[in-house]
Structure formats: C-alpha cells, structure tokens
Write a protein that holds these residues in place. Structure first.
Motif, mmCIF file in Angstrom:
data_model
loop_
_atom_site.group_PDB
_atom_site.id
_atom_site.type_symbol
_atom_site.label_atom_id
_atom_site.label_comp_id
_atom_site.label_asym_id
_atom_site.label_seq_id
_atom_site.Cartn_x
_atom_site.Cartn_y
_atom_site.Cartn_z
ATOM 1 N N GLU A 24 36.310 11.240 9.915
ATOM 2 C CA GLU A 24 35.402 10.361 10.287
ATOM 3 C C GLU A 24 35.539 9.110 9.606
ATOM 4 O O GLU A 24 35.350 7.984 10.335
ATOM 5 C CB GLU A 24 34.062 11.203 10.288
ATOM 6 N N VAL A 25 35.917 9.089 8.231
ATOM 7 C CA VAL A 25 36.057 7.837 7.498
ATOM 8 C C VAL A 25 37.048 7.145 8.219
ATOM 9 O O VAL A 25 36.962 5.704 8.410
ATOM 10 C CB VAL A 25 36.192 8.257 6.068
ATOM 11 N N LYS A 26 38.305 7.683 8.482
ATOM 12 C CA LYS A 26 39.374 6.863 8.911
ATOM 13 C C LYS A 26 39.019 6.606 10.326
ATOM 14 O O LYS A 26 39.747 5.160 10.545
ATOM 15 C CB LYS A 26 40.748 7.820 8.923
ATOM 16 N N LYS A 27 38.300 7.107 10.876
ATOM 17 C CA LYS A 27 38.088 6.687 12.435
ATOM 18 C C LYS A 27 37.400 5.432 12.355
ATOM 19 O O LYS A 27 37.583 4.555 13.320
ATOM 20 C CB LYS A 27 37.486 7.837 13.139
ATOM 21 N N GLU A 28 36.250 5.401 11.495
ATOM 22 C CA GLU A 28 35.255 4.614 11.379
ATOM 23 C C GLU A 28 36.195 3.024 11.051
ATOM 24 O O GLU A 28 36.057 1.858 11.269
ATOM 25 C CB GLU A 28 34.407 4.513 10.343
ATOM 26 N N ILE A 29 36.961 3.242 10.074
ATOM 27 C CA ILE A 29 38.012 2.106 9.486
ATOM 28 C C ILE A 29 38.917 1.738 10.708
ATOM 29 O O ILE A 29 39.002 0.277 10.809
ATOM 30 C CB ILE A 29 38.852 2.507 8.383
#
Length: 427
Positions: free
Chosen positions: A278-283
């Motif tokens: 989820e973190v990488k998706k937001e970035i």
C-alpha cells in the motif's frame, strides 16, 4: 498522624528495590532458558546531556505460543559509539543472561556502526557454530526506521511550509494569552477547539504529521490571528497550506504502516507485506500523477524505498505465507502488482526457495518426525513365492513412496476464513 507508624530509612527502601530487581531477573532468566530461539531489537541514542545509551530488548515465543518481550539491558554506552563498542555491549549482555547461543535475528536502525556491529556478532556466532539459518535473516533493518527515512526525504520538499507551521505553533504555545486569543478566533470562525496545537520532533515524522493535521484544522484561525498580531510572521501562504494538505493526505498510509510495525501486544509481521505494498502504491500514484509538486516529492521517496525494499521483502513474504489466511496468495497478489510478469515469477520462486530452506533447517535441527522431513520416504518389500525372474526382480525392488512435508500440506490446504483485525497468527 499515626503513632504506630515506623519510619523506613532510604537504605532499607534501596535494598528492597534491589531485591525486587534480583527476583525479577531470576524469573526472566528461567523464562529465557525455556525459549528455543530469541530475537533482539537494539536502539542507541544520545540524551540532551550528551550521554549515550543503548537499550536491548529480547523477543521470543513462549511454550504457550504467546509472543513475549522483555528489556534485558539499558546501559550507558561509552563513546565512541562504534560497531565494536555496540557489539561488545550486546555480547556482554547476552552472556550475562545465558542466551548467547539462542539468537536468531537482531533488528537495528540503519546506520553504518550498526551494520558493523551486526557483522561482528554474526562472525562471532558463526565461529562457534551457533549462527541460526546460516545467517540468512540475522541482521534485520528496522522497518519503521526505513519508513522514517523514506518520509523524511519527501518532507524535505516542503521544508519552508514546515518551518512556518512549526515556528508558528511554538510562538502560540509559549504564551497562554496568545493561545486564548487564538482559541477565541477559532470559535468565532466556527472551528471546533477540541484539538490542541501540537509541536513536532524533526526526526519523528509521525509527530510532524500530527502537527500538520492539527495546524490544518486551524488553518483559518492562523490567518485570522496573523491579522491581529503584528509579531506573528509565520502564517503560511495559500499555496503552502495547499501543499501541506496534500502531503498530510499522502502520509496517512505511512502512519498506518508505522502503527502496525510498532505493535507489540500480538504478532503483526504477517501483515507487513500488504501494508508495504500500500505504501509503494501511494508513492507510485503520486509519482505518476499530474500534480508536479507530488511528483517531485515522491521521486526521492521512491528511490529510498527501492534501496531497502529488497532486503526486507523476503522476510515479510515468508511471514505473510505463514498466516493461514494468506499463504502464497498474498505474495503472488502483491508481487504481480510490484513487478513485471517474468520478474514476478522469479521473485515468487525465490521466496518459496528460501521458505523451504528455513523449513528444512528446522526439520534437520529438531527431527520432529519422519513425516516432517521434506524428502521422507517409506519403503516396503513384499515376499513372493514366485520363481519367475520378473517377479523375483519386482519383489526384491525397494518401492519408494514420497510423502509431502508439513509445509507442502499446509500450503495445499484451504486458506483459513477469518478477517478479525486482531487475529493472532500464533494461536
């Protein structure tokens, strides 16, 4: 008030306190003696008196399959805080508690002296033949610290806005009269005053996020107060407020992941993989958006994320597989979205290979049962009265029937249906 009260000297109280500590130490020693493997987390910092400290915490699963943790060392750390000094302090503590041969992993912040300390400890355990899993997961980088580094790189792009908000909050909080006037302005503007203005700590991004949230809530009050107090020179511009709001929204997913990483009352490592995705998706969403500001902010964050992802990805994946609700599905699902098709297959196979390697090492170490061995086989011979060459050959032949390992059986079983947010994987 009572003539029957007998005064107790401070020497007696001191002795009683030390006695309590000694009793607790013995209790913890007995508990650690029963633990088959212990993981460590260590953190070093310098106080505002410029004194260095090191805290060492032991984590283990007890005989009732419950996650336990206890601080086993909290000492002043002699300068310089080199890798040698840190490793010597850790080893001395482990010997004191009698767990120097039980260490499976050690989690440290990202610093060169910590890398050096981990390498020294690893070589020490390897020489003694006590390096579990050939050191595959011995040195773990702190996930929360990695997220902190990623976010700090992003926050650097709005430093001017942060400085204004930070100094403005400090200015208001220094005087009760200013705070009162600020609160009255907020009430007249119809803003709820249930929230307090928060100051931050530069090295703790989650506190910076909290400061931004509280300041954004009072955005109109800041503008109103600046018109009444000529000394208040820290009112952000409309553009700076807009940037702060966009950053605040982006950091919500990081906050959720950090809170998960910081959980200690029950195991949460089985959930890390999904949160990191989820973190990488937001970035990535920020990087590919039309917003030039978010695009420029996300670029250094993406570079820092990629730098450390490879080191922690394998361990997170294995932890996720060992959650009976997820198994291989979580790894396949996230990797399909993180990598290209060919690369995805290679990465999934790499995780499977390392998981099998760890499982086989457990089998070899504990000899739980013949069925647990990955290559266990049963043989049988049948006697026969036939004299024919074919039957004689058939009967003398050893027939091998391969049996599945417990790991293969676990992966083949249906996934557990349970979406309880407080699900305890150890149970």
């Amino acid at each position: 008030m009572s003539p029957l009260y007998e005064k107790v000297s401070r020497s007696t109280i001191t002795r009683d306190c030390i006695k309590v500590i000694d009793v607790e130490k013995e209790r913890i020693k007995k508990t650690l003696k029963k633990a088959e493997m212990v993981s460590l987390t260590s953190v070093c910092w310098t106080s505002n008196q410029t004194i260095g400290y090191m805290c060492l915490t032991a984590h283990f699963v007890d005989c009732d399959w419950k996650l336990q943790k206890c601080i086993i060392d909290f000492n002043e750390l002699a300068p310089p805080h080199s890798g040698e000094v840190i490793s010597d302090g850790i080893l001395e503590c482990l010997i004191k508690w009698g767990i120097q041969d039980k260490i499976g992993t050690i989690t440290l912040d990202n610093a060169s002296n910590n890398d050096r300390a981990a390498n020294i400890l690893m070589s020490n355990f390897k020489r003694k033949g006590k390096l579990h899993f050939d050191g595959l997961f011995f040195h773990i980088r702190c996930c929360a610290h990695i997220l902190n580094l990623v976010v700090q790189d992003g926050l650097g792009t709005i430093e001017s806005s942060l400085v204004k908000i930070r100094e403005g909050v400090k200015y208001l909080r220094k005087s009760s009269g200013r705070l009162l006037n600020f609160g009255e302005i907020a009430i007249t503007l119809g803003i709820s005053t249930n929230r307090s203005l928060c100051t931050d700590v530069k090295t703790r991004w989650n506190l910076t996020h909290r400061m931004l949230e509280s300041a954004i809530h009072y955005k109109q009050a800041f503008l109103g107060y600046a018109l009444r107090d000529s000394n208040f020179v820290w009112s952000p511009t409309v553009d700076e407020w807009n940037r702060a709001e966009r950053v605040c929204n982006l950091l919500v997913v990081f906050l959720k992941a950090t809170n998960l990483f910081s959980g200690t009352s029950y195991p949460t490592s089985n959930l890390f993989l999904i949160e990191i995705y989820e973190v990488k998706k937001e970035i990535c969403n920020a990087f590919f958006s039309d917003d030039t500001f978010l695009k420029s902010m996300s670029k250094p964050m993406y570079v820092k994320f990629e730098k450390y992802w490879g080191e922690i990805g394998i361990l997170m994946s294995i932890a996720s597989i060992l959650d009976p609700r997820f198994k291989m599905f979580s790894v396949e699902w996230t990797f399909e979205r993180l990598y290209l098709e060919d690369e995805c297959k290679i990465m999934v196979e790499d995780v499977k290979s390392k998981l099998k390697s760890v499982f086989d090492k457990y089998c070899n170490a504990y000899k739980t049962s013949e069925a647990a061995m990955n290559s266990s086989k049963t043989s049988y011979n049948e006697s026969s009265s036939h004299t024919n060459d074919f039957y004689a050959c058939l009967n003398s032949r050893t027939m091998s029937i391969e049996r599945k390992s417990e790991l293969d059986e676990y992966l083949d079983e249906q996934n557990l249906k349970c979406m309880d947010p407080k699900f305890d994987v150890l149970k």
